[in-house]
Design a protein around this motif. Structure first.
Motif, PDB file in Angstrom:
ATOM      1  N   LYS A 204       0.821  -1.216   0.000  1.00 24.23           N
ATOM      2  CA  LYS A 204       0.000   0.000   0.000  1.00 24.23           C
ATOM      3  C   LYS A 204       0.853   1.264   0.000  1.00 24.23           C
ATOM      4  CE  LYS A 204      -3.778  -2.242   2.527  1.00 24.23           C
ATOM      5  NZ  LYS A 204      -4.487  -2.304   3.828  1.00 24.23           N
ATOM      6  N   ALA A 205       1.995   1.195   0.673  1.00 27.56           N
ATOM      7  CA  ALA A 205       2.848   2.379   0.776  1.00 27.56           C
ATOM      8  C   ALA A 205       3.349   2.842  -0.586  1.00 27.56           C
ATOM      9  CB  ALA A 205       4.022   2.090   1.697  1.00 27.56           C
ATOM     10  N   PHE A 206       3.466   1.909  -1.545  1.00 27.36           N
ATOM     11  CA  PHE A 206       3.949   2.252  -2.881  1.00 27.36           C
ATOM     12  C   PHE A 206       2.849   2.193  -3.938  1.00 27.36           C
ATOM     13  CE2 PHE A 206       7.895   0.681  -0.795  1.00 27.36           C
ATOM     14  CZ  PHE A 206       8.627   1.857  -0.891  1.00 27.36           C
ATOM     15  N   ALA A 207       1.602   2.238  -3.488  1.00 24.36           N
ATOM     16  CA  ALA A 207       0.479   2.138  -4.427  1.00 24.36           C
ATOM     17  C   ALA A 207       0.466   3.277  -5.443  1.00 24.36           C
ATOM     18  CB  ALA A 207      -0.843   2.104  -3.662  1.00 24.36           C
ATOM     19  N   GLY A 208       1.050   4.408  -5.081  1.00 22.52           N
ATOM     20  CA  GLY A 208       1.041   5.563  -5.977  1.00 22.52           C
ATOM     21  C   GLY A 208       2.086   5.535  -7.065  1.00 22.52           C
ATOM     22  N   VAL A 209       2.962   4.550  -7.071  1.00 22.20           N
ATOM     23  CA  VAL A 209       3.991   4.453  -8.114  1.00 22.20           C
ATOM     24  C   VAL A 209       3.340   3.956  -9.403  1.00 22.20           C
ATOM     25  CG1 VAL A 209       6.129   3.319  -8.827  1.00 22.20           C
ATOM     26  CG2 VAL A 209       5.840   4.067  -6.453  1.00 22.20           C
ATOM     27  N   GLU A 210       3.332   4.809 -10.411  1.00 22.11           N
ATOM     28  CA  GLU A 210       2.615   4.498 -11.648  1.00 22.11           C
ATOM     29  C   GLU A 210       3.531   3.834 -12.663  1.00 22.11           C
ATOM     30  OE1 GLU A 210       0.875   8.163 -12.884  1.00 22.11           O
ATOM     31  OE2 GLU A 210      -0.584   8.194 -11.235  1.00 22.11           O
ATOM     32  N   SER A 211       3.971   2.643 -12.314  1.00 17.24           N
ATOM     33  CA  SER A 211       4.813   1.872 -13.222  1.00 17.24           C
ATOM     34  C   SER A 211       4.388   0.420 -13.127  1.00 17.24           C
ATOM     35  CB  SER A 211       6.302   1.999 -12.847  1.00 17.24           C
ATOM     36  OG  SER A 211       7.071   1.037 -13.549  1.00 17.24           O
ATOM     37  N   PRO A 212       3.687  -0.086 -14.111  1.00 19.98           N
ATOM     38  CA  PRO A 212       3.286  -1.500 -14.070  1.00 19.98           C
ATOM     39  C   PRO A 212       4.465  -2.450 -13.919  1.00 19.98           C
ATOM     40  CG  PRO A 212       2.084  -0.322 -15.782  1.00 19.98           C
ATOM     41  CD  PRO A 212       3.140   0.618 -15.283  1.00 19.98           C
ATOM     42  N   ALA A 213       5.588  -2.093 -14.522  1.00 24.09           N
ATOM     43  CA  ALA A 213       6.759  -2.965 -14.427  1.00 24.09           C
ATOM     44  C   ALA A 213       7.259  -3.049 -12.982  1.00 24.09           C
ATOM     45  CB  ALA A 213       7.866  -2.463 -15.341  1.00 24.09           C
ATOM     46  N   LEU A 214       7.411  -1.880 -12.354  1.00 26.13           N
ATOM     47  CA  LEU A 214       7.862  -1.867 -10.959  1.00 26.13           C
ATOM     48  C   LEU A 214       6.860  -2.562 -10.050  1.00 26.13           C
ATOM     49  CD1 LEU A 214       9.413   1.680 -10.346  1.00 26.13           C
ATOM     50  CD2 LEU A 214      10.590  -0.522 -10.472  1.00 26.13           C
ATOM     51  N   GLN A 215       5.585  -2.306 -10.282  1.00 28.79           N
ATOM     52  CA  GLN A 215       4.568  -2.940  -9.445  1.00 28.79           C
ATOM     53  C   GLN A 215       4.599  -4.461  -9.610  1.00 28.79           C
ATOM     54  OE1 GLN A 215       2.835  -1.619  -7.135  1.00 28.79           O
ATOM     55  NE2 GLN A 215       2.775   0.567  -7.545  1.00 28.79           N
ATOM     56  N   GLY A 216       4.802  -4.911 -10.813  1.00 32.79           N
ATOM     57  CA  GLY A 216       4.861  -6.349 -11.057  1.00 32.79           C
ATOM     58  C   GLY A 216       6.068  -6.992 -10.380  1.00 32.79           C
ATOM     59  N   GLU A 217       7.217  -6.333 -10.497  1.00 34.42           N
ATOM     60  CA  GLU A 217       8.424  -6.853  -9.849  1.00 34.42           C
ATOM     61  C   GLU A 217       8.254  -6.871  -8.332  1.00 34.42           C
ATOM     62  OE1 GLU A 217      11.559  -4.353 -11.189  1.00 34.42           O
ATOM     63  OE2 GLU A 217      11.487  -5.083 -13.267  1.00 34.42           O
ATOM     64  N   PHE A 218       7.648  -5.829  -7.804  1.00 31.66           N
ATOM     65  CA  PHE A 218       7.430  -5.763  -6.356  1.00 31.66           C
ATOM     66  C   PHE A 218       6.479  -6.876  -5.915  1.00 31.66           C
ATOM     67  CE2 PHE A 218       5.504  -4.416  -2.414  1.00 31.66           C
ATOM     68  CZ  PHE A 218       6.535  -3.791  -1.725  1.00 31.66           C
ATOM     69  N   ASP A 219       5.397  -7.047  -6.663  1.00 34.75           N
ATOM     70  CA  ASP A 219       4.421  -8.075  -6.292  1.00 34.75           C
ATOM     71  C   ASP A 219       5.052  -9.465  -6.273  1.00 34.75           C
ATOM     72  OD1 ASP A 219       2.505  -6.134  -6.064  1.00 34.75           O
ATOM     73  OD2 ASP A 219       1.507  -6.593  -7.979  1.00 34.75           O
ATOM     74  N   GLN A 220       5.859  -9.750  -7.284  1.00 34.99           N
ATOM     75  CA  GLN A 220       6.493 -11.065  -7.351  1.00 34.99           C
ATOM     76  C   GLN A 220       7.455 -11.265  -6.184  1.00 34.99           C
ATOM     77  OE1 GLN A 220       9.107 -11.734 -10.768  1.00 34.99           O
ATOM     78  NE2 GLN A 220       8.422 -13.863 -10.890  1.00 34.99           N
TER      79      GLN A 220
END
Length: 574
Positions: A204-220
């Motif tokens: 949640k703390a990084f929910a505002g980062v608008e990068s699908p690539a970064l979000q995907g790497e973080f999720d994994q």
């Protein structure tokens, strides 16, 4: 306080020419410690230790180590031990040093010895989950400190999360069973909490980062890290049927603990008597204060009356009012120099870090433009109204929490430490120095006239003092084998007037944090040093000079400071 202290609860930091976060821990063979000059040796020790334990460097603001985590494999732990032993031997080889160099040499040796005690003598990597929980698994620095933009910090945290599965495997391989039940309870809660945190509030703390690539790497990465922590917690939970009560260090090892980690070399009987004397002194003071505040009432009823006076608008709003009041009092009464205009912020604790009711997160000495934040946790909204009301501290209890955490406690102490002329003073802050100073500050502010003798205020101060008295006596009793955890719980209730929930938590903490006696031990050593130093310098009029002189050392073992300020061997600490 939310810092990680030497040997397990202040992190270290510093030096030049660090490797990139991807370069790993390095090996001792690659890290020869130079012995031509003290300065080069000292700086190399710090830098090389960071390569072995990069999470420490990150916490102190060395973001070239971002994403790093120590190697907790058998080989990695061996490298740490070999490095600390070699450093101690080489440091002792520096003969004829004078002044600050000689002081830093003794300081460095004590730091190395203290870390070796927890690593090898107490064998915490193999016996105590707390060693890992407080030693790098918490990535709060990437979330709470805005040292860089959110995408940069998110990438660093992703790198960190990718290291968690291997770390979890090493932790499981290292920890020996059967294990004390209190250790299992703490480990299950800690590892399980990180599992929830990595994919929950951290996400949640990084929910505002608008990068699908970064979000995907973080999720994994976070999903794998979370699973590793869940599996570790589940394995530890499965050990409950075999749980023991074998948590005690034993009297001899406990004595070595205080000597190796805090340079305190006194018989346990002397140490225990000092704690008992202070307990009785505070109990008598509480009786007198309650007689004035709640005539005819029992001590528990008197304490309830003090805690019933809740802060208007909640504790965060009250703490924001208290800090300017405390700052003005410190200045008006010549308590201690306030070295700069920096102010501590007061905020509600974020959801991912509410296990402490209140704590301060001071930035490391290498952070730039990052404020200290004094966090106060709200009650859980799922609790009953009575439970929520009980969790919120009374105004005078909160006042001394604000003294302890901010002014003139931890916040001010770290402002002085960051201005210390000693490199080690800026980077290595010991448990007894930090918590001893903050706890000393509570009583000292009352003695200096805070609220001019108001009994309710005094009860707030004493409630905090008694809590630490029982920690002190519980640590000695439980680890010397003269007190059970159940006897400790009863002592917190009957002798120190704590509620049942707090008593259970505090008695459990003493099993896996034997050094929590350092609050009272540090307070007692500082108070005696103050009285001895000021006796020939004007008494009360010399308090400010004493406090300024004491704090300039940063955070070394208090007997070293005593030796530097008064001469002699520094052993007359009680």
């Amino acid at each position: 306080m939310r810092i990680t202290l030497l040997g397990g609860i202040a992190m270290l930091a510093m030096a030049a020419c660090a490797p990139s976060a991807s370069s790993g821990a390095g090996t001792v063979a690659d890290l020869p410690l130079p012995t031509k000059t003290w300065a080069s040796f000292r700086d190399a020790f710090i830098e090389d230790w960071f390569k072995l334990d990069p999470a420490n460097a990150v916490y102190q603001g060395r973001h070239d180590f971002d994403g790093g985590l120590a190697d907790w494999s058998a080989a990695g732990l061996k490298r740490q031990g070999e490095f600390l032993k070699a450093a101690s031997v080489k440091a002792r080889g520096f003969k004829g040093l004078k002044g600050q160099d000689a002081f830093e040499r003794d300081y460095l040796i004590n730091v190395a010895q203290g870390k070796l005690f927890w690593l090898e003598d107490a064998d915490q990597p193999h016996t105590n989950p707390a060693w890992y929980i407080g030693n790098g698994l918490d990535p709060n620095v990437y979330i709470a400190r805005t040292y860089a933009d959110a995408p940069t910090r998110m990438r660093a945290m992703t790198t960190f999360l990718r290291k968690i599965p291997d770390a979890a495997k090493n932790i499981r391989a290292n920890l020996k069973t059967p294990m004390p039940l209190s250790f299992i309870n703490y480990g299950v809660a800690g590892f399980g909490g990180f599992a929830d945190y990595y994919t929950g509030d951290a996400k949640k703390a990084f929910a505002g980062v608008e990068s699908p690539a970064l979000q995907g790497e973080f999720d994994q990465a976070s999903a794998a890290a979370s699973k590793a922590m869940k599996d570790l917690a589940a394995w530890l939970d499965s050990q409950r049927p075999m749980a023991t009560q074998g948590f005690a260090l034993g009297a001899e090892r406990f004595s070595r603990m205080i000597k190796m980690t805090e340079n305190v070399d006194v018989p346990l009987a002397t140490l225990e008597q000092a704690g008992k004397t202070d307990l009785v002194r505070n109990q008598e003071a509480l009786k007198a204060a309650c007689k004035a505040f709640a005539p005819g009432a029992t001590i528990p009823v008197c304490m309830d009356k003090m805690n019933a006076n809740k802060p208007e608008g909640g504790p965060v709003a009250e703490a924001r009012r208290q800090i300017p009041e405390l700052t003005a009092f410190v200045t008006a009464n010549d308590i201690v120099t306030i070295p700069d205009e920096e102010k501590a912020l007061v905020e509600e604790s974020p959801p991912y870090n509410r296990q402490n009711s209140a704590y301060i997160d001071p930035p490391g000495p290498f952070e730039k433009g990052i404020p200290s934040v004094y966090y106060i946790s709200p009650p859980d909204p799922a609790w009953s109204k009575a439970e929520q009301d009980g969790f919120i501290p009374g105004k005078m209890d909160l006042l001394f929490t604000s003294v302890h955490e901010v002014m003139p406690g931890h916040f001010l102490q770290f402002r002085h430490a960051n201005a210390s002329p000693s490199l080690f003073g800026r980077l290595f802050v010991g448990y007894a120095f930090a918590e001893g100073w903050a706890h000393y500050a509570e009583e000292m502010m009352w003695d200096a006239g805070l609220h001019k003798g108001d009994p309710e205020t005094h009860i707030g101060q004493l409630s905090n003092a008694l809590l630490r008295n029982c920690r002190f006596l519980s640590a000695i009793g439980m680890h010397s084998g003269t007190m059970t955890q159940e006897q400790s719980r009863r002592m917190f209730i009957e002798q120190c007037y704590q509620d049942e929930g707090n008593a259970k938590q505090q008695s459990a903490r003493g099993t896996y944090d034997p050094a929590y006696l350092n609050y009272t031990m540090g307070k007692l050593m500082i108070r005696k040093l103050r009285d001895d130093w000021t006796a020939t310098r004007g008494g009360r009029k010399a308090w400010k000079a004493f406090h300024d002189e004491f704090l300039k050392y940063g955070g070394p073992p208090i007997p070293l400071v005593r030796q530097a300020m008064l001469g002699g061997d520094g052993k007359a600490v009680f």
